[in-house]
Write a protein that holds these residues in place. Structure first.
Motif, short mmCIF file in Angstrom:
data_model
loop_
_atom_site.label_atom_id
_atom_site.label_comp_id
_atom_site.label_asym_id
_atom_site.label_seq_id
_atom_site.Cartn_x
_atom_site.Cartn_y
_atom_site.Cartn_z
N VAL A 36 0.88 -1.23 0.14
CA VAL A 36 -0.10 0.14 -0.01
C VAL A 36 0.83 1.25 0.07
O VAL A 36 2.05 1.07 0.53
CB VAL A 36 -0.93 -0.18 1.10
N GLY A 37 0.56 2.31 -0.68
CA GLY A 37 1.19 3.45 -0.85
C GLY A 37 0.81 4.66 -1.61
O GLY A 37 -0.54 4.58 -2.10
N ASP A 38 1.54 5.79 -1.63
CA ASP A 38 1.07 6.80 -2.57
C ASP A 38 1.55 6.62 -3.88
O ASP A 38 2.17 5.37 -4.22
CB ASP A 38 1.95 7.93 -1.92
N GLU A 39 1.36 7.47 -4.76
CA GLU A 39 2.15 7.52 -6.30
C GLU A 39 2.32 8.73 -6.75
O GLU A 39 1.89 9.92 -6.64
CB GLU A 39 0.90 6.81 -7.22
N VAL A 40 3.53 8.79 -7.29
CA VAL A 40 4.00 10.13 -7.72
C VAL A 40 4.28 10.04 -9.28
O VAL A 40 4.97 8.78 -9.73
CB VAL A 40 5.34 10.47 -7.35
N PRO A 55 -7.01 10.27 -1.32
CA PRO A 55 -7.83 10.21 0.00
C PRO A 55 -7.34 10.90 1.30
O PRO A 55 -8.05 11.40 2.01
CB PRO A 55 -8.36 8.76 0.35
N GLU A 56 -5.99 10.98 1.22
CA GLU A 56 -5.09 11.48 2.32
C GLU A 56 -4.49 13.11 1.91
O GLU A 56 -3.78 13.66 2.93
CB GLU A 56 -4.20 10.59 2.82
N ALA A 57 -4.96 13.72 0.69
CA ALA A 57 -4.44 14.85 0.40
C ALA A 57 -4.71 15.86 1.30
O ALA A 57 -3.92 17.12 1.63
CB ALA A 57 -4.85 15.24 -0.98
N GLY A 58 -5.77 16.05 1.86
CA GLY A 58 -6.14 17.19 2.93
C GLY A 58 -5.09 17.59 3.98
O GLY A 58 -4.76 18.66 4.25
N ALA A 59 -4.26 16.60 4.39
CA ALA A 59 -3.54 16.62 5.47
C ALA A 59 -2.31 17.43 5.05
O ALA A 59 -1.36 17.99 5.94
CB ALA A 59 -3.08 15.34 6.21
N ARG A 92 -2.41 8.31 -0.36
CA ARG A 92 -3.22 7.21 0.22
C ARG A 92 -2.66 7.09 1.55
O ARG A 92 -3.52 6.20 2.47
CB ARG A 92 -3.16 5.89 -0.60
N LEU A 93 -1.52 7.21 2.00
CA LEU A 93 -0.82 7.14 3.52
C LEU A 93 -1.05 8.20 4.16
O LEU A 93 -0.90 9.38 3.93
CB LEU A 93 0.65 6.72 3.29
N PRO A 94 -1.45 7.97 5.49
CA PRO A 94 -1.74 9.16 6.50
C PRO A 94 -0.61 9.70 6.64
O PRO A 94 0.74 8.95 6.45
CB PRO A 94 -2.20 8.27 7.63
N VAL A 95 -0.35 11.33 7.02
CA VAL A 95 0.99 11.74 7.12
C VAL A 95 1.30 11.87 8.66
O VAL A 95 0.63 11.40 9.53
CB VAL A 95 0.61 13.28 7.04
N ALA A 96 2.71 11.88 8.87
CA ALA A 96 3.16 11.90 10.38
C ALA A 96 2.92 10.56 11.08
O ALA A 96 2.43 10.68 11.99
CB ALA A 96 3.17 13.13 11.03
N LEU A 166 0.66 -8.78 6.62
CA LEU A 166 0.94 -7.48 7.34
C LEU A 166 -0.55 -6.79 7.24
O LEU A 166 -0.95 -6.43 6.29
CB LEU A 166 2.05 -6.76 6.64
N LEU A 167 -0.65 -6.38 8.48
CA LEU A 167 -1.92 -5.57 8.66
C LEU A 167 -1.44 -4.11 9.36
O LEU A 167 -0.47 -4.27 10.25
CB LEU A 167 -2.78 -6.19 9.75
N LEU A 168 -1.96 -3.36 8.80
CA LEU A 168 -1.52 -1.87 9.44
C LEU A 168 -2.58 -1.05 9.70
O LEU A 168 -3.76 -1.14 9.06
CB LEU A 168 -0.76 -0.66 8.09
N ALA A 169 -2.77 0.01 10.81
CA ALA A 169 -3.80 0.77 11.59
C ALA A 169 -3.33 1.83 12.11
O ALA A 169 -2.23 1.76 12.56
CB ALA A 169 -4.66 -0.11 12.21
N ASN A 170 -3.87 2.79 11.68
CA ASN A 170 -3.53 4.34 12.43
C ASN A 170 -4.81 4.87 12.96
O ASN A 170 -5.74 4.88 12.04
CB ASN A 170 -2.95 4.85 11.36
N PRO A 171 -4.83 5.52 14.01
CA PRO A 171 -5.97 6.28 14.63
C PRO A 171 -6.28 7.42 13.96
O PRO A 171 -7.29 8.24 14.81
CB PRO A 171 -5.45 6.17 16.14
N ARG A 172 -5.60 7.94 12.83
CA ARG A 172 -5.58 9.17 12.40
C ARG A 172 -5.41 10.33 13.37
O ARG A 172 -6.02 11.38 13.35
CB ARG A 172 -7.08 9.28 11.65
N ILE A 173 -4.34 10.19 14.06
CA ILE A 173 -3.85 10.99 14.92
C ILE A 173 -2.17 11.27 14.48
O ILE A 173 -1.33 10.23 14.58
CB ILE A 173 -3.74 10.85 16.27
N ALA A 174 -1.91 12.29 14.16
CA ALA A 174 -0.58 12.56 13.61
C ALA A 174 0.61 12.57 14.74
O ALA A 174 0.40 13.19 15.80
CB ALA A 174 -0.27 13.90 12.73
N LEU A 175 1.73 12.03 14.67
CA LEU A 175 2.58 12.34 15.58
C LEU A 175 3.99 12.71 15.11
O LEU A 175 4.47 12.17 14.32
CB LEU A 175 2.90 10.77 16.32
N ALA A 176 4.38 13.76 15.57
CA ALA A 176 5.87 14.21 15.15
C ALA A 176 6.95 13.54 15.62
O ALA A 176 7.08 13.28 16.79
CB ALA A 176 6.01 15.81 15.59
#
Length: 283
Positions: A36-40, A55-59, A92-96, A166-176
């Motif tokens: 899973v990933g982004d595309e350039v 879908p994750e562009a807004g961040a 497509r990937l969440p940021v931070a 492999l399973l990935l999950a993120n709570p949609r909270i950015a961590l610096a």
């Protein structure tokens, strides 16, 4: 128009082994790349532009200078060409989120611009440029399993890995990342001893279990939801190991096969970002 997949980087273990005089921490980690990933993509033009969608562009809306643009300028300087391209990033990937989204995007930009501009830089030269952009970018250039040392820029071939889900999950909270390192307590860990050939996913999980992620406790202290994600993954049938990747907040689970990981990802809370499947081909 050349395009390149920017796969999510997952740290199967992460040990903080020391600290340099300039404050950067030294690491020992085994990185793999998920399917899973982004595309350039890049097209010729007479200026340098970047459009971001997905879908994750807004961040990224408030970002003044995306790492993709910095990668373009760095390669142009290295190759002695004009930094002209119309770049498109599908996010497509969440940021931070501890899975190297921005680093993978920068590496993908280097690959597509190398093709567009005909610079024929080669992997070693691209890794050298990548190291100027961030510690995680060099490993993303070739996006294949690797052991990371130094601050992330020292790469060694990974030991042979068995097939696993492999399973990935993120709570949609950015961590610096800097904040997580500042919150980390304790001393330093010794580098891991690489294993002999591992027979299966269960053997991989057993080897990884004592190695841990030295940033996990700090991330949980800043973002308690990380503990919730870890518990939810660990509770899914068939999960062999649940752990945080990088500096968080994305967590992962190792499963016997990709189908099991995909099935159990769908059972996690719908408000989270989640994915399950296999590593990218060649991993």
């Amino acid at each position: 128009m050349p395009s390149s997949f920017a796969a999510a980087k997952v740290n199967l273990y992460l040990r903080v082994t020391g600290r340099r005089a300039d404050g950067y921490h030294l690491l020992d980690s085994l990185a793999v790349f998920a399917g899973v990933g982004d595309e350039v993509a890049a097209a010729p033009t007479d200026t340098l532009t970047l459009s971001v969608g997905g879908p994750e562009a807004g961040a990224l809306a408030a970002e003044a200078d995306n790492l993709v643009l910095r990668a373009a300028r760095a390669l142009a300087t290295e190759a002695g060409v004009a930094p002209y391209a119309a770049l498109t990033l599908t996010k497509r990937l969440p940021v931070a989120s501890g899975i190297g989204g921005g680093s993978a995007d920068a590496a993908a930009a280097l690959r597509v611009l190398d093709a567009l501009w005909g610079t024929a830089a080669g992997a070693a030269r691209l890794r050298r440029v990548a190291a100027t952009l961030g510690a995680d970018v060099p490993v993303c250039v070739e996006s294949r399993p690797a052991r990371m040392g130094g601050i992330g820029e020292v790469l060694e071939e990974a030991p042979p890995l068995p097939r696993f889900g492999l399973l990935l999950a993120n709570p949609r909270i950015a961590l610096a990342t800097p904040a997580v390192f500042r919150a980390r307590g304790g001393g330093f860990s010794a580098p891991a001893a690489m294993p002999p050939r591992l027979a299966d996913a269960a053997g991989l999980a057993a080897w990884l279990r004592p190695l841990g992620n030295d940033l996990e406790a700090a991330a949980v202290s800043l973002c308690p939801a990380v503990a919730d994600v870890l518990a939810a993954i660990a509770a899914r049938p068939g999960c062999l190991l649940a752990r945080m990747s990088g500096s968080g907040a994305t967590c992962f689970g190792i499963f016997p096969d990709p189908a099991a990981a995909e099935r159990e990802a769908a059972a996690l809370p719908g408000g989270w970002w989640r994915w399950g499947g296999a590593l990218i081909p060649g991993s």
